[in-house]
Design a protein around this motif. Sequence first.
Motif, PDB file in Angstrom:
ATOM      1  N   SER A   1      -7.212   2.761   2.515  1.00 47.19           N
ATOM      2  CA  SER A   1      -7.109   3.703   1.562  1.00 47.19           C
ATOM      3  C   SER A   1      -7.519   3.006  -0.059  1.00 47.19           C
ATOM      4  CB  SER A   1      -5.794   4.197   1.176  1.00 47.19           C
ATOM      5  OG  SER A   1      -5.220   5.043   2.355  1.00 47.19           O
TER       6      SER A   1
ATOM      7  N   CYS B   1      -5.658   0.431   6.209  1.00 45.33           N
ATOM      8  CA  CYS B   1      -5.709   1.997   6.456  1.00 45.33           C
ATOM      9  C   CYS B   1      -6.981   2.358   5.800  1.00 45.33           C
ATOM     10  CB  CYS B   1      -4.509   2.648   5.994  1.00 45.33           C
ATOM     11  SG  CYS B   1      -4.014   2.426   4.265  1.00 45.33           S
TER      12      CYS B   1
ATOM     13  N   CYS C   1       0.714  -1.288   0.017  1.00 43.18           N
ATOM     14  CA  CYS C   1      -0.087  -0.039   0.114  1.00 43.18           C
ATOM     15  C   CYS C   1       0.927   1.271  -0.250  1.00 43.18           C
ATOM     16  CB  CYS C   1      -0.803   0.154   1.245  1.00 43.18           C
ATOM     17  SG  CYS C   1      -1.872   1.324   1.451  1.00 43.18           S
TER      18      CYS C   1
ATOM     19  N   SER D   1       0.020   4.161   0.875  1.00 42.71           N
ATOM     20  CA  SER D   1      -0.189   5.019   2.143  1.00 42.71           C
ATOM     21  C   SER D   1       0.265   4.648   3.454  1.00 42.71           C
ATOM     22  CB  SER D   1      -1.885   5.204   2.183  1.00 42.71           C
ATOM     23  OG  SER D   1      -2.366   5.724   0.918  1.00 42.71           O
ATOM     24  N   CYS D   2       0.165   3.336   3.732  1.00 46.61           N
ATOM     25  CA  CYS D   2       0.649   2.684   5.026  1.00 46.61           C
ATOM     26  C   CYS D   2       1.886   1.559   4.772  1.00 46.61           C
ATOM     27  CB  CYS D   2      -0.487   2.154   5.913  1.00 46.61           C
ATOM     28  SG  CYS D   2      -1.168   0.615   5.107  1.00 46.61           S
TER      29      CYS D   2
ATOM     30  N   GLU E   1      -4.064   2.081  -5.384  1.00 41.99           N
ATOM     31  CA  GLU E   1      -3.630   2.823  -6.479  1.00 41.99           C
ATOM     32  C   GLU E   1      -3.768   1.796  -7.698  1.00 41.99           C
ATOM     33  OE1 GLU E   1      -3.424   5.875  -9.229  1.00 41.99           O
ATOM     34  OE2 GLU E   1      -3.508   6.212  -6.834  1.00 41.99           O
TER      35      GLU E   1
END
Length: 57
Positions: free
Chosen positions: A39, A37, A7, A9-10, A42
């Motif tokens: 999110s 998380c 990920c 983000s995290c 992507e």
Amino acid sequence: MVYTVRCVSCGFELYRGPEPKTVEAVAKIWGGYCPKCLSPIERRPIKIAAKLLTRPR
């Protein structure tokens, strides 16, 4: 060789295995969201890295 998808983000490891998988395939496994998380995953790779790991003797 081991392939991983994380990920953005995290850093949670979304996939780890001997065969490469597209980010889109991994996102489909998790329903499009990181389970840690929440999110959105992507759909296109942000960063691609390769490391050569040596085994301890």
